[in-house]
Write a protein that holds these residues in place. Structure first.
Motif, PDB file in Angstrom:
ATOM      1  N   ALA A  80      13.515  -2.945  17.953  1.00  0.00           N
ATOM      2  CA  ALA A  80      12.432  -2.572  18.875  1.00  0.00           C
ATOM      3  C   ALA A  80      11.310  -3.607  18.911  1.00  0.00           C
ATOM      4  O   ALA A  80      10.376  -3.485  19.705  1.00  0.00           O
ATOM      5  CB  ALA A  80      11.868  -1.214  18.467  1.00  0.00           C
ATOM      6  N   GLN A  81      11.387  -4.603  18.055  1.00  0.00           N
ATOM      7  CA  GLN A  81      10.353  -5.644  17.974  1.00  0.00           C
ATOM      8  C   GLN A  81       8.948  -5.100  17.785  1.00  0.00           C
ATOM      9  O   GLN A  81       7.996  -5.567  18.415  1.00  0.00           O
ATOM     10  CB  GLN A  81      10.422  -6.547  19.201  1.00  0.00           C
ATOM     11  N   VAL A  82       8.819  -4.114  16.908  1.00  0.00           N
ATOM     12  CA  VAL A  82       7.492  -3.623  16.536  1.00  0.00           C
ATOM     13  C   VAL A  82       7.246  -3.996  15.070  1.00  0.00           C
ATOM     14  O   VAL A  82       8.017  -3.593  14.196  1.00  0.00           O
ATOM     15  CB  VAL A  82       7.383  -2.083  16.662  1.00  0.00           C
ATOM     16  N   PRO A  83       6.171  -4.771  14.788  1.00  0.00           N
ATOM     17  CA  PRO A  83       5.859  -5.075  13.393  1.00  0.00           C
ATOM     18  C   PRO A  83       5.675  -3.777  12.618  1.00  0.00           C
ATOM     19  O   PRO A  83       5.030  -2.848  13.118  1.00  0.00           O
ATOM     20  CB  PRO A  83       4.535  -5.843  13.463  1.00  0.00           C
ATOM     21  N   THR A  84       6.243  -3.702  11.432  1.00  0.00           N
ATOM     22  CA  THR A  84       6.254  -2.436  10.691  1.00  0.00           C
ATOM     23  C   THR A  84       5.905  -2.652   9.228  1.00  0.00           C
ATOM     24  O   THR A  84       6.375  -3.599   8.612  1.00  0.00           O
ATOM     25  CB  THR A  84       7.654  -1.791  10.797  1.00  0.00           C
ATOM     26  N   GLU A  85       5.063  -1.772   8.708  1.00  0.00           N
ATOM     27  CA  GLU A  85       4.772  -1.769   7.273  1.00  0.00           C
ATOM     28  C   GLU A  85       5.249  -0.440   6.695  1.00  0.00           C
ATOM     29  O   GLU A  85       5.147   0.586   7.357  1.00  0.00           O
ATOM     30  CB  GLU A  85       3.269  -1.873   7.022  1.00  0.00           C
ATOM     31  N   VAL A  86       5.704  -0.483   5.452  1.00  0.00           N
ATOM     32  CA  VAL A  86       6.175   0.744   4.797  1.00  0.00           C
ATOM     33  C   VAL A  86       5.326   0.963   3.552  1.00  0.00           C
ATOM     34  O   VAL A  86       5.141   0.029   2.763  1.00  0.00           O
ATOM     35  CB  VAL A  86       7.657   0.629   4.402  1.00  0.00           C
ATOM     36  N   HIS A  87       4.780   2.156   3.411  1.00  0.00           N
ATOM     37  CA  HIS A  87       3.873   2.411   2.282  1.00  0.00           C
ATOM     38  C   HIS A  87       4.278   3.647   1.483  1.00  0.00           C
ATOM     39  O   HIS A  87       4.681   4.662   2.055  1.00  0.00           O
ATOM     40  CB  HIS A  87       2.447   2.605   2.788  1.00  0.00           C
ATOM     41  N   VAL A  88       4.122   3.529   0.177  1.00  0.00           N
ATOM     42  CA  VAL A  88       4.261   4.670  -0.718  1.00  0.00           C
ATOM     43  C   VAL A  88       3.034   5.560  -0.484  1.00  0.00           C
ATOM     44  O   VAL A  88       1.894   5.096  -0.568  1.00  0.00           O
ATOM     45  CB  VAL A  88       4.298   4.180  -2.181  1.00  0.00           C
ATOM     46  N   ALA A  89       3.285   6.831  -0.186  1.00  0.00           N
ATOM     47  CA  ALA A  89       2.199   7.724   0.225  1.00  0.00           C
ATOM     48  C   ALA A  89       1.072   7.796  -0.807  1.00  0.00           C
ATOM     49  O   ALA A  89      -0.103   7.718  -0.469  1.00  0.00           O
ATOM     50  CB  ALA A  89       2.755   9.122   0.494  1.00  0.00           C
ATOM     51  N   SER A  90       1.423   7.925  -2.086  1.00  0.00           N
ATOM     52  CA  SER A  90       0.391   8.115  -3.113  1.00  0.00           C
ATOM     53  C   SER A  90      -0.483   6.874  -3.269  1.00  0.00           C
ATOM     54  O   SER A  90      -1.626   6.962  -3.719  1.00  0.00           O
ATOM     55  CB  SER A  90       1.042   8.461  -4.454  1.00  0.00           C
ATOM     56  N   GLU A  91       0.042   5.714  -2.894  1.00  0.00           N
ATOM     57  CA  GLU A  91      -0.740   4.478  -2.939  1.00  0.00           C
ATOM     58  C   GLU A  91      -1.640   4.365  -1.717  1.00  0.00           C
ATOM     59  O   GLU A  91      -2.805   3.986  -1.808  1.00  0.00           O
ATOM     60  CB  GLU A  91       0.208   3.269  -2.995  1.00  0.00           C
TER      61      GLU A  91
END
Ligand code: M6R
Length: 359
Positions: free
Chosen positions: A73-84
């Motif tokens: 989809a060509q969308v820059p994406t970040e993935v985060h640990v919720a508690s952080e």
């Protein structure tokens, strides 16, 4: 009901091909286009960056999601640990879109983040297995996993359902943006191939039990290694093994081992390598040689076209961005049999709850 199964976990592992077919039914039109709320797709299209927030296995599904959202989809994406994220949010893009991944829809760490996202007035989507769950009610949009109830504490079919829904969503976003790559990403065909490949892998139970017996019966530690999307799977595979067999297991980027962790490899240490990417297969194989030279007992999980004679687990060919859906299955089964062989309560490992409703 677990019926003839000794444990829910094995039943849920077995259900994965059917979940893939159910998702095709729910989300794909006869012509292969995707059926998803246009208003939500527009909200994602108008955003600059996706933030995936989740915990545990759902976080690991998010790591694979990043590959899909960026590459299809060509969308820059970040993935985060919720508690952080909750108490130390990153500097956000001006127009963020949030995706909460949660099997139960009740994870407190993720709820805490969603509370803030709502205060900030940013749009959000919850991808969950439980309709009307808290995260689903509090987000702007919901997509369901249609995996059926998941009872075993170790998450299996929810992970593969999450990855499949992310693939469907990535296609829909890309399709709306008119991207050729997304239009050509034929999920009707690809998810059918995946379901068939999954079936072949779940039918390998006897071999997985033998491998678990030979490599994982008495060891105190183990490693999963891989590169790129195989690294994403390595981390999930390691969590699966550690949480139910209590073997201390870590997932590592294969190339990073030699920068420190390789010091832990001793005579007999099990190292499980996942190799599905053509570009990096040779590199990972040379990392495998490095650990063998230090005494490791290596199991290789390899995609068919890249496989060699001595590889113990060969997975059928599927789309390069969908390999996690198949390569995780032998890892789920190895974890299952390692736990069972060691005499543990597979479905209810010590110290863990199915849904974690405290921060
Ligand atoms: O219900 P959720 O997907 O939000 O749960 C997140 C984690 O607690 C969960 O995935 C946990 O890591 C599993 N026990 C992993 O098998």
């Amino acid at each position: 009901e677990k019926g003839a199964y000794e444990h829910y976990m094995l039943k849920e592992i077995d259900e994965q091909p059917a979940v893939m077919r159910a998702l095709q039914q729910v989300y794909l039109n006869a012509d292969g286009t995707v059926e998803i709320d246009d208003e939500m797709l527009t909200a994602i299209k108008n955003s600059e960056r996706i933030y995936v927030v989740a915990a545990g296995t759902s976080y690991h599904a998010g790591l694979v999601g990043r590959e899909l959202f960026e590459k299809i989809a060509q969308v820059p994406t970040e993935v985060h640990v919720a508690s952080e994220f909750a108490y130390n949010p990153p500097l956000l893009a001006e127009k963020p879109f949030f995706i909460f991944l949660s099997q139960s829809g009740e994870t407190a760490d993720s709820r805490e983040v969603l509370k803030r996202v709502n205060e900030w007035n940013y749009p959000s989507l919850t991808i969950t297995n439980v309709p009307n769950s808290t995260l689903s009610r509090e987000a702007s949009y919901t997509m369901l996993l249609h995996a059926g109830p998941e009872i075993a504490v170790a998450s299996t079919k929810a992970y593969t359902a999450q990855v499949a829904v992310e693939a469907i969503l990535a296609k829909a976003i890309g399709q709306m943006k008119g991207l050729q790559k997304a239009i050509e990403f034929d999920l009707k065909k690809e998810l059918t191939l995946v379901a068939n490949a999954m079936q072949i892998m779940v039918d390998e139970k006897y071999n997985m039990e033998m491998l678990a017996d030979e490599y994982l019966k008495t060891t105190r530690n183990a490693f999963y290694i891989g590169r790129g999307i195989d690294y994403d799977v390595a981390i999930e595979a390691a969590l699966k093994l550690k949480e139910i067999s209590y073997i201390q297991t870590e997932g590592f980027a294969s190339g990073e081992l030699k920068h420190g962790t390789i010091a832990l490899i001793e005579e007999g240490t099990p190292v499980i390598a996942i190799i599905t990417n053509e570009l990096t297969a040779a590199h990972t194989r040379s990392n495998v040689q490095e650990v063998i030279a230090r005494g490791a007992n290596v199991i290789r999980i390899v995609m068919d076209s890249l496989s060699q004679d001595q590889d113990q687990i060969v997975i059928p060919e599927v789309h390069p961005l969908l390999t996690p859906l198949v390569s995780i299955i032998p890892a789920q089964l190895l974890a299952y049999y390692a736990s069972k062989n060691r005499g543990y309560d597979v479905d209810k490992p010590r110290n863990l709850a199915k849904s974690v409703t405290v921060e």
